[in-house]
Write an enzyme that holds these catalytic residues in place. Structure first.
Site, mmCIF file in Angstrom:
data_model
loop_
_atom_site.group_PDB
_atom_site.id
_atom_site.type_symbol
_atom_site.label_atom_id
_atom_site.label_comp_id
_atom_site.label_asym_id
_atom_site.label_seq_id
_atom_site.Cartn_x
_atom_site.Cartn_y
_atom_site.Cartn_z
ATOM 1 N N ASP A 141 0.831 -1.201 0.000
ATOM 2 C CA ASP A 141 0.000 0.000 0.000
ATOM 3 C C ASP A 141 0.874 1.263 0.000
ATOM 4 O O ASP A 141 0.650 2.205 0.763
ATOM 5 C CB ASP A 141 -0.967 -0.003 1.186
ATOM 6 C CG ASP A 141 -1.999 1.138 1.085
ATOM 7 O OD1 ASP A 141 -2.250 1.608 -0.040
ATOM 8 O OD2 ASP A 141 -2.538 1.553 2.135
ATOM 9 N N GLN A 252 -3.825 -5.452 5.527
ATOM 10 C CA GLN A 252 -3.542 -4.482 6.599
ATOM 11 C C GLN A 252 -4.440 -4.780 7.797
ATOM 12 O O GLN A 252 -5.640 -4.515 7.759
ATOM 13 C CB GLN A 252 -3.762 -3.051 6.085
ATOM 14 C CG GLN A 252 -2.693 -2.603 5.089
ATOM 15 C CD GLN A 252 -3.073 -1.365 4.304
ATOM 16 O OE1 GLN A 252 -4.141 -1.326 3.667
ATOM 17 N NE2 GLN A 252 -2.221 -0.347 4.303
ATOM 18 N N ARG A 282 3.946 12.166 11.054
ATOM 19 C CA ARG A 282 2.622 12.146 10.428
ATOM 20 C C ARG A 282 1.920 10.862 10.867
ATOM 21 O O ARG A 282 2.391 9.761 10.600
ATOM 22 C CB ARG A 282 2.752 12.152 8.907
ATOM 23 C CG ARG A 282 1.429 11.963 8.160
ATOM 24 C CD ARG A 282 1.718 11.642 6.702
ATOM 25 N NE ARG A 282 0.554 11.522 5.844
ATOM 26 C CZ ARG A 282 -0.146 10.410 5.659
ATOM 27 N NH1 ARG A 282 0.151 9.304 6.305
ATOM 28 N NH2 ARG A 282 -1.165 10.397 4.812
ATOM 29 N N ASP A 284 -0.827 8.345 10.505
ATOM 30 C CA ASP A 284 -1.700 7.940 9.405
ATOM 31 C C ASP A 284 -3.064 7.465 9.904
ATOM 32 O O ASP A 284 -3.160 6.764 10.910
ATOM 33 C CB ASP A 284 -1.007 6.798 8.644
ATOM 34 C CG ASP A 284 -1.794 6.346 7.439
ATOM 35 O OD1 ASP A 284 -2.051 7.179 6.559
ATOM 36 O OD2 ASP A 284 -2.162 5.145 7.375
ATOM 37 N N GLU A 326 -3.473 12.872 10.099
ATOM 38 C CA GLU A 326 -3.989 12.609 8.765
ATOM 39 C C GLU A 326 -5.393 12.045 8.952
ATOM 40 O O GLU A 326 -5.575 10.859 9.195
ATOM 41 C CB GLU A 326 -3.096 11.632 7.997
ATOM 42 C CG GLU A 326 -3.412 11.591 6.508
ATOM 43 C CD GLU A 326 -4.232 10.391 6.066
ATOM 44 O OE1 GLU A 326 -4.717 10.390 4.931
ATOM 45 O OE2 GLU A 326 -4.406 9.448 6.861
ATOM 46 N N HIS A 395 -0.338 12.207 -2.303
ATOM 47 C CA HIS A 395 -0.201 10.877 -2.910
ATOM 48 C C HIS A 395 -1.530 10.138 -2.984
ATOM 49 O O HIS A 395 -1.632 9.099 -3.610
ATOM 50 C CB HIS A 395 0.799 10.064 -2.094
ATOM 51 C CG HIS A 395 0.247 9.712 -0.739
ATOM 52 N ND1 HIS A 395 0.043 10.661 0.243
ATOM 53 C CD2 HIS A 395 -0.184 8.547 -0.225
ATOM 54 C CE1 HIS A 395 -0.472 10.072 1.303
ATOM 55 N NE2 HIS A 395 -0.618 8.787 1.051
HETATM 56 C C1 OTU Z 1 -4.038 6.940 4.407
HETATM 57 O O1 OTU Z 1 -5.133 7.371 3.667
HETATM 58 C C2 OTU Z 1 -2.826 7.020 3.493
HETATM 59 O O2 OTU Z 1 -2.604 8.339 3.110
HETATM 60 C C3 OTU Z 1 -3.062 6.131 2.305
HETATM 61 O O3 OTU Z 1 -2.050 6.219 1.350
HETATM 62 C C4 OTU Z 1 -3.191 4.717 2.820
HETATM 63 O O4 OTU Z 1 -3.567 3.871 1.766
HETATM 64 C C5 OTU Z 1 -4.234 4.599 3.927
HETATM 65 O O5 OTU Z 1 -4.161 5.638 4.892
HETATM 66 C C6 OTU Z 1 -4.024 3.308 4.668
HETATM 67 O O6 OTU Z 1 -2.834 3.356 5.396
HETATM 68 O O7 OTU Z 1 -6.867 6.786 6.053
HETATM 69 O O8 OTU Z 1 -7.735 9.098 7.165
HETATM 70 O O9 OTU Z 1 -9.088 7.601 0.378
HETATM 71 O O10 OTU Z 1 -7.501 9.140 1.704
HETATM 72 O O11 OTU Z 1 -7.328 5.902 3.120
HETATM 73 C C7 OTU Z 1 -7.705 8.958 5.813
HETATM 74 C C8 OTU Z 1 -7.921 7.008 0.696
HETATM 75 C C9 OTU Z 1 -6.953 7.745 5.363
HETATM 76 C C10 OTU Z 1 -7.170 7.799 1.727
HETATM 77 C C11 OTU Z 1 -7.440 7.278 3.098
HETATM 78 C C12 OTU Z 1 -6.424 7.841 4.024
#
Ligand code: OTU
Length: 652
Positions: A141, A252, A282, A284, A326, A395
């Protein structure tokens, strides 16, 4: 706050600490622990207070904070103290970020170290290196399925390379941002293997079930993040003979934060990366940290408590380190990741401004700022000592996560408006030059998101293919306009690598089986340094974009009104094509910048009378800080060319 229970608990904990911790001189550590302990205890108690081993877990927590403090290098400790003394340092206008993949940008971490000059030429001084930790090949991913949290992926280098990069950045006064994937791990992580072997300790790290009863209950309300590639939120594991919760991809595994051991592991990992020299972490997918049957399991109160607890603990060990949330969620929810019920930020100091990002794209497609104005007006004020990460592209996909009420207030019907935006950016809509691709289409809900590089979405790909000089000019203006917005809105602008030279969609992902079903790879290009060199050739799109953006950055850095102290005032004008706001210098009255953006492709005028109270802007000569130009004006009417923005000051 002094509180009896927590105070006596703290004393007991200190007595139970390992001798190797007790005999060290940890003056600053103890001051900070004492100061934060009431909060730490209270949060830990709300989350885990019902457990018999509560006190043991608290001892373990204190140990993790102390051991990481002992590990922390002197130079970083000095920085911690400097930043405590200047605790709003990151709100300054001088910070400008860029997110990039080490391998796609420069081959590997060592290569990246050699490209820092390029970033400085542009003016970037905060570097977000996209995830570099070990992930299984073919199921990564893009770095967000981590199989080892303490090792760098061999493809980009090793831990020493990373430390070296951190040192190089520090020398250049640049900040390092690293990812920590807190919500889930790869199914190839050691914890997952131990769970498969039936070890209860590790089964408790995840949400696993022998049959469909609990999973089916969850599925009633859980949405799907990747409906095309990973429908459903649970995956059957053959070895374990159990269903495991997998909200993102099926490889995951979601971590179980109702287990304090998971919390402590993750804190230990965060502090480990803080100690490698990261200035910013950051976090996630933070919205997903707490699961509850009968809900969408996003933005739950406990998810916030976990983040507050992480922050409080990190402040004890590494107070100079900031968190980015995020959380790509609804506007009223995003703001809560700064923390609630507090005057200063108590969760993450920085949050992705996904609301502003999506609203900007709405303005691009509609050529007006109706929804942008409504959406920004509805965005609640954030806490002090908290700031946005403002971005145009990243991204991930672009989700159309506006508030439906705002969409209606702007005069649209939400479903058909989103349909229009999707058609617009995928080039289905007649007048559109956009070349985006749908991402994450959900058959059941009809939802879709958008993938595509900024330049391709902005029409540059089409214009270049048609050799259409006028179209090229327009898309360049549009790209600059969007950057002009994230640079001046308030918060840290986060550029996305390649956008500064107009990198187009990259179709090479279609030859890779791991990537072919994930259109987000279309905008994660490998940088072609020959193309980048065209920034030196006058008149090329690369040069026009690079020079425009670097000039913006330079101007931003010397414009204190662009610092983020909640010093923005949105201005309602009679012209729906314009987005207008005022920024004032928080340290000096009379120093303000009027930001005016025209999203239309015809010239528009601003009635200076719309600025409300009679201002200097009506009586003085105006000058655009970005171009140095004085805009054309007829009496009180200021002319703004198509797809242009102004950063206006009133000259005496
Ligand atoms: C984040 O994404 C990451 O930026 C993505 O690259 C990953 O695929 C994802 O987590 C899993 O680790 O969780 O709170 O619509 O905007 O999955 C938002 C897709 C997230 C991403 C969403 C986002």
């Amino acid at each position: 706050m002094y509180e009896q229970v927590s105070h006596s608990l703290l004393n007991r904990i200190l007595d139970q600490l390992k001798p190797e911790i007790r005999k060290r001189d940890l003056r600053y550590f103890y001051t900070r622990l004492g100061a934060n302990f009431y909060a730490i205890y209270s949060l830990f108690h709300v989350l885990y207070g019902k457990r018999d081993d509560f006190e043991q877990q608290m001892v373990r927590l204190a140990e993790v904070m102390a051991l990481n403090y002992i590990e922390r290098k002197k130079s970083l400790k000095r920085l911690d103290i400097e930043r405590e003394n200047d605790h709003t340092w990151f709100l300054s206008q001088e910070w400008v970020g860029m997110a990039l993949y080490a391998n796609a940008f420069a081959g590997d971490l060592q290569g990246l170290g050699k490209r820092l000059g390029y970033l400085q030429e542009l003016g970037v001084n905060m570097l977000h290196v996209m995830p570099i930790l070990q992930c299984p090949k073919g199921a990564s991913d893009g770095g967000y399925a981590v199989s080892d949290y303490r090792n760098v992926d061999r493809d980009v280098g090793d831990l020493e390379d990373l430390r070296q990069l951190a040192r190089q950045l520090r020398k250049r006064d640049m900040l390092l941002t690293l990812d920590v994937v807190v919500n889930h791990v790869s199914d190839q992580h050691e914890w997952a293997f131990k769970a498969r072997e039936g070890e209860q300790t590790y089964l408790d790290y995840f949400y696993t079930y022998p049959n469909r009863e609990v999973p089916d209950m969850f599925e009633e309300t859980l949405p799907e993040v990747f409906p095309e590639t990973s429908p459903g939120n649970f995956t059957w594991d053959e070895t374990m003979q159990r269903w495991v919760m997998t909200v993102f991809n099926d490889y995951q595994w979601d971590l179980n934060y109702s287990n304090p051991a998971v919390f402590i592991e993750m804190l230990d990992i965060l502090l480990f990366w803080a100690n490698q020299g990261a200035d910013i972490l950051r976090l996630d997918a933070v919205a997903f940290l707490w699961k509850k049957i009968g809900t969408i399991s996003q933005n739950e109160r406990e998810a916030h408590l976990i983040l507050q607890l992480l922050k409080d603990c990190c402040q004890v060990t590494a107070p100079g380190v900031l968190f980015i949330a995020e959380a790509i969620v609804a506007p009223v929810e995003i703001i809560k990741y700064f923390g609630e019920d507090a005057v200063i930020a108590k969760e993450c100091e920085i949050a992705y401004n996904a609301t502003f990002m999506a609203l900007l794209w709405d303005a691009v497609a509609t050529r007006n700022a109706k929804l942008l104005n409504k959406g920004i007006r509805s965005l609640p004020d954030k806490l002090d000592r908290a700031t946005w990460l403002n971005y145009v592209r990243c991204h991930d996909d672009i989700g159309l996560g506006f508030d439906d009420a705002d969409v209606r207030r702007a005069g649209y019907e939400p479903v058909s408006h989103r349909r229009f935006l999707l058609d617009y950016f995928t080039g289905e809509y007649d007048e559109s030059l956009s070349r985006g691709y749908p991402f994450g289409h959900n058959e059941k809900s009809g939802d879709s998101r958008i993938a595509g590089s900024l330049a391709s979405l902005a029409g540059l790909e089409t214009a270049l293919a048609r050799d259409d000089e006028e179209g090229i000019r327009r898309s360049i203006d549009l790209i600059l306009l969007l950057h002009g917005m994230i640079m001046s809105f308030g918060g840290i602008p986060l550029l996305y690598y390649g956008d500064e030279i107009g990198v187009l969609n990259d179709f090479s992902f279609m030859e890779d089986e791991e990537k072919i079903n994930d259109t987000r790879w279309i905008h994660r290009p490998k940088i072609d340094w020959e193309k980048a060199a065209l920034r030196h050739r006058h008149g090329t799109p690369e040069q026009r974009l690079f020079d425009g953006i670097s000039r913006m950055i330079a101007v931003r850095k010397i414009t204190p009104a662009f610092a983020d102290f909640n010093n923005r005032e949105l201005i309602q004008t009679g012209n729906p094509h314009l987005f207008v706001f005022r920024r004032n210098n928080p340290f000096e009255t009379d120093d303000e910048v009027l930001v005016v953006a025209n999203f239309d492709d015809s010239p528009q005028y601003l009635d200076l009378g719309d600025l409300g109270k009679r201002t200097r802007f009506e009586y003085s000569r105006l000058r655009d800080l970005y171009s140095g130009d004085t805009p054309s004006q007829f009496k009180d009417q200021l002319v703004i060319p198509p797809h242009r923005f102004y950063w206006l000051i009133a000259e005496r």
